[in-house]
Write an enzyme that holds these catalytic residues in place. Sequence first.
Site, mmCIF file in Angstrom:
data_model
loop_
_atom_site.group_PDB
_atom_site.id
_atom_site.type_symbol
_atom_site.label_atom_id
_atom_site.label_comp_id
_atom_site.label_asym_id
_atom_site.label_seq_id
_atom_site.Cartn_x
_atom_site.Cartn_y
_atom_site.Cartn_z
ATOM 1 N N ASN A 10 0.868 -1.180 0.000
ATOM 2 C CA ASN A 10 0.000 0.000 0.000
ATOM 3 C C ASN A 10 0.904 1.229 0.000
ATOM 4 O O ASN A 10 1.494 1.565 1.030
ATOM 5 C CB ASN A 10 -0.885 -0.040 1.266
ATOM 6 C CG ASN A 10 -1.701 1.229 1.428
ATOM 7 O OD1 ASN A 10 -1.794 2.051 0.516
ATOM 8 N ND2 ASN A 10 -2.293 1.393 2.607
ATOM 9 N N TRP A 11 1.020 1.851 -1.158
ATOM 10 C CA TRP A 11 1.981 2.964 -1.291
ATOM 11 C C TRP A 11 1.437 4.266 -0.711
ATOM 12 O O TRP A 11 2.155 5.256 -0.652
ATOM 13 C CB TRP A 11 2.344 3.176 -2.763
ATOM 14 C CG TRP A 11 3.037 2.011 -3.392
ATOM 15 C CD1 TRP A 11 3.367 0.817 -2.794
ATOM 16 C CD2 TRP A 11 3.507 1.916 -4.744
ATOM 17 N NE1 TRP A 11 3.996 -0.008 -3.698
ATOM 18 C CE2 TRP A 11 4.089 0.640 -4.902
ATOM 19 C CE3 TRP A 11 3.478 2.781 -5.836
ATOM 20 C CZ2 TRP A 11 4.654 0.213 -6.100
ATOM 21 C CZ3 TRP A 11 4.027 2.360 -7.037
ATOM 22 C CH2 TRP A 11 4.615 1.091 -7.167
ATOM 23 N N LYS A 12 0.167 4.280 -0.357
ATOM 24 C CA LYS A 12 -0.459 5.493 0.194
ATOM 25 C C LYS A 12 -0.190 6.680 -0.746
ATOM 26 O O LYS A 12 -0.120 6.470 -1.952
ATOM 27 C CB LYS A 12 0.032 5.746 1.618
ATOM 28 C CG LYS A 12 -0.088 4.481 2.486
ATOM 29 C CD LYS A 12 0.046 4.727 3.942
ATOM 30 C CE LYS A 12 -0.089 3.398 4.678
ATOM 31 N NZ LYS A 12 -0.102 3.525 6.118
ATOM 32 N N HIS A 100 -9.635 1.289 4.913
ATOM 33 C CA HIS A 100 -8.363 1.515 5.612
ATOM 34 C C HIS A 100 -8.611 2.508 6.747
ATOM 35 O O HIS A 100 -9.389 3.453 6.599
ATOM 36 C CB HIS A 100 -7.321 2.062 4.624
ATOM 37 C CG HIS A 100 -5.933 2.046 5.207
ATOM 38 N ND1 HIS A 100 -5.510 3.006 6.092
ATOM 39 C CD2 HIS A 100 -4.898 1.185 5.045
ATOM 40 C CE1 HIS A 100 -4.259 2.727 6.454
ATOM 41 N NE2 HIS A 100 -3.867 1.629 5.822
ATOM 42 N N GLU A 102 -6.962 4.919 7.776
ATOM 43 C CA GLU A 102 -6.707 6.327 7.415
ATOM 44 C C GLU A 102 -7.919 6.919 6.693
ATOM 45 O O GLU A 102 -8.246 8.090 6.875
ATOM 46 C CB GLU A 102 -5.435 6.416 6.554
ATOM 47 C CG GLU A 102 -4.184 6.198 7.404
ATOM 48 C CD GLU A 102 -2.985 5.658 6.656
ATOM 49 O OE1 GLU A 102 -2.954 5.725 5.408
ATOM 50 O OE2 GLU A 102 -2.059 5.144 7.330
ATOM 51 N N GLU A 172 -5.472 -4.666 10.752
ATOM 52 C CA GLU A 172 -4.413 -3.673 10.944
ATOM 53 C C GLU A 172 -4.665 -2.888 12.226
ATOM 54 O O GLU A 172 -5.453 -1.926 12.232
ATOM 55 C CB GLU A 172 -4.403 -2.677 9.780
ATOM 56 C CG GLU A 172 -4.081 -3.288 8.443
ATOM 57 C CD GLU A 172 -3.492 -2.257 7.500
ATOM 58 O OE1 GLU A 172 -2.370 -2.467 7.036
ATOM 59 O OE2 GLU A 172 -4.139 -1.221 7.253
ATOM 60 N N GLY A 178 2.458 2.509 10.632
ATOM 61 C CA GLY A 178 3.409 3.601 10.433
ATOM 62 C C GLY A 178 4.146 4.026 11.696
ATOM 63 O O GLY A 178 4.814 5.058 11.714
ATOM 64 N N SER A 218 3.412 -1.900 10.329
ATOM 65 C CA SER A 218 4.869 -1.955 10.517
ATOM 66 C C SER A 218 5.467 -3.329 10.198
ATOM 67 O O SER A 218 6.363 -3.816 10.897
ATOM 68 C CB SER A 218 5.253 -1.508 11.926
ATOM 69 O OG SER A 218 4.823 -0.172 12.157
ATOM 70 N N GLY A 239 2.807 -1.027 4.295
ATOM 71 C CA GLY A 239 2.847 0.376 3.908
ATOM 72 C C GLY A 239 4.280 0.805 3.650
ATOM 73 O O GLY A 239 4.845 0.546 2.587
ATOM 74 N N GLY A 240 4.893 1.432 4.659
ATOM 75 C CA GLY A 240 6.233 2.021 4.528
ATOM 76 C C GLY A 240 7.249 1.125 3.832
ATOM 77 O O GLY A 240 7.940 1.566 2.896
HETATM 78 P P1 PGA Z 1 2.801 0.463 7.597
HETATM 79 O O1 PGA Z 1 1.336 0.672 6.956
HETATM 80 O O2 PGA Z 1 3.338 -0.829 7.054
HETATM 81 O O3 PGA Z 1 3.599 1.646 7.164
HETATM 82 O O4 PGA Z 1 2.615 0.392 9.082
HETATM 83 C C1 PGA Z 1 0.438 -0.377 6.791
HETATM 84 C C2 PGA Z 1 -0.853 0.110 6.177
HETATM 85 O O5 PGA Z 1 -1.348 1.166 6.583
HETATM 86 O O6 PGA Z 1 -1.424 -0.526 5.278
#
Ligand code: PGA
Length: 258
Positions: A10-12, A100, A102, A172, A178, A218, A239-240
């Site tokens: 997930n590149w956001k 998600h 977010e 999640e 993050g 993470s 994500g990251g």
């Molecule tokens: P993260 O994000 O790996 O940076 O914690 C995961 C996500 O929000 O899908």
Amino acid sequence: MARMPIISGNWKMHHNHLEAIQLVQKLSYELKKEDIEAVEVTVHPPFTDLRSVQTVLDSDGIPIALGAQHCHFEEKGAFTGEVAPSMLAKLMVTYVITGHSERREIFGETDEDVNKKVKAILKHEMTPILCCGETLEEREAGDAETKVAGQVLAGLKGLSADQVQTCVVAYEPIWAIGTGVTATPQDAQEMCKHVRETLRGKYGDTVADAVRIQYGGSVKPGNAPDLMAQPDIDGALVGGASLDAVDFARIIQYRLAI
Ligand code: PGA
């Protein structure tokens, strides 16, 4: 029944289309045929990158599935700034993340919105990756299980068992996204098992044993093997670490370290 692992990047809101092309090409150099045969890999770039990434995947014959991070539930209309599921399907998108945390927290998406999106995604023959997860306060108050089960059941409301069976659920915990803090493999397993048992209670064994459940929050090359070794964790939503081709490839190659 063996479930095919699924690892999603997930590149956001990172990477323009040129950076996205570079990342996906670099990733394909890092991955071997055996990796892609053992694990289904999806990448979820921002909307503006989808066409470019799709063209590269297609022309270079890279067996990575194209995903989106979000969509609207309506077919078309006066929804400035939104993207319809049919538009994604036309770009060969096969997975769409929905719900998600977010999107829920920053953009106010409700369980009802998420449910409409899940239905719209399925209608266009794509697979939803339905996200759920608790805040730290909810976990400390002992409410994590209720929150997560509630989000899963609300997100899937009105679907047939056959439809539910094809969905992916991503657990999640919000406090792990993050932050560099990962749920312990045992805690992650416990909650993913809880998601599976929730599905079993509502839809029966066949569905519960078929749905793939990802852990997200993470995930890094160092913790992926222990997380992926858990019986109810079938994948990762990353994500990251998915923004770095080498790190993401090492996560996808988790089995080499088990
Ligand atoms: P993260 O994000 O790996 O940076 O914690 C995961 C996500 O929000 O899908």
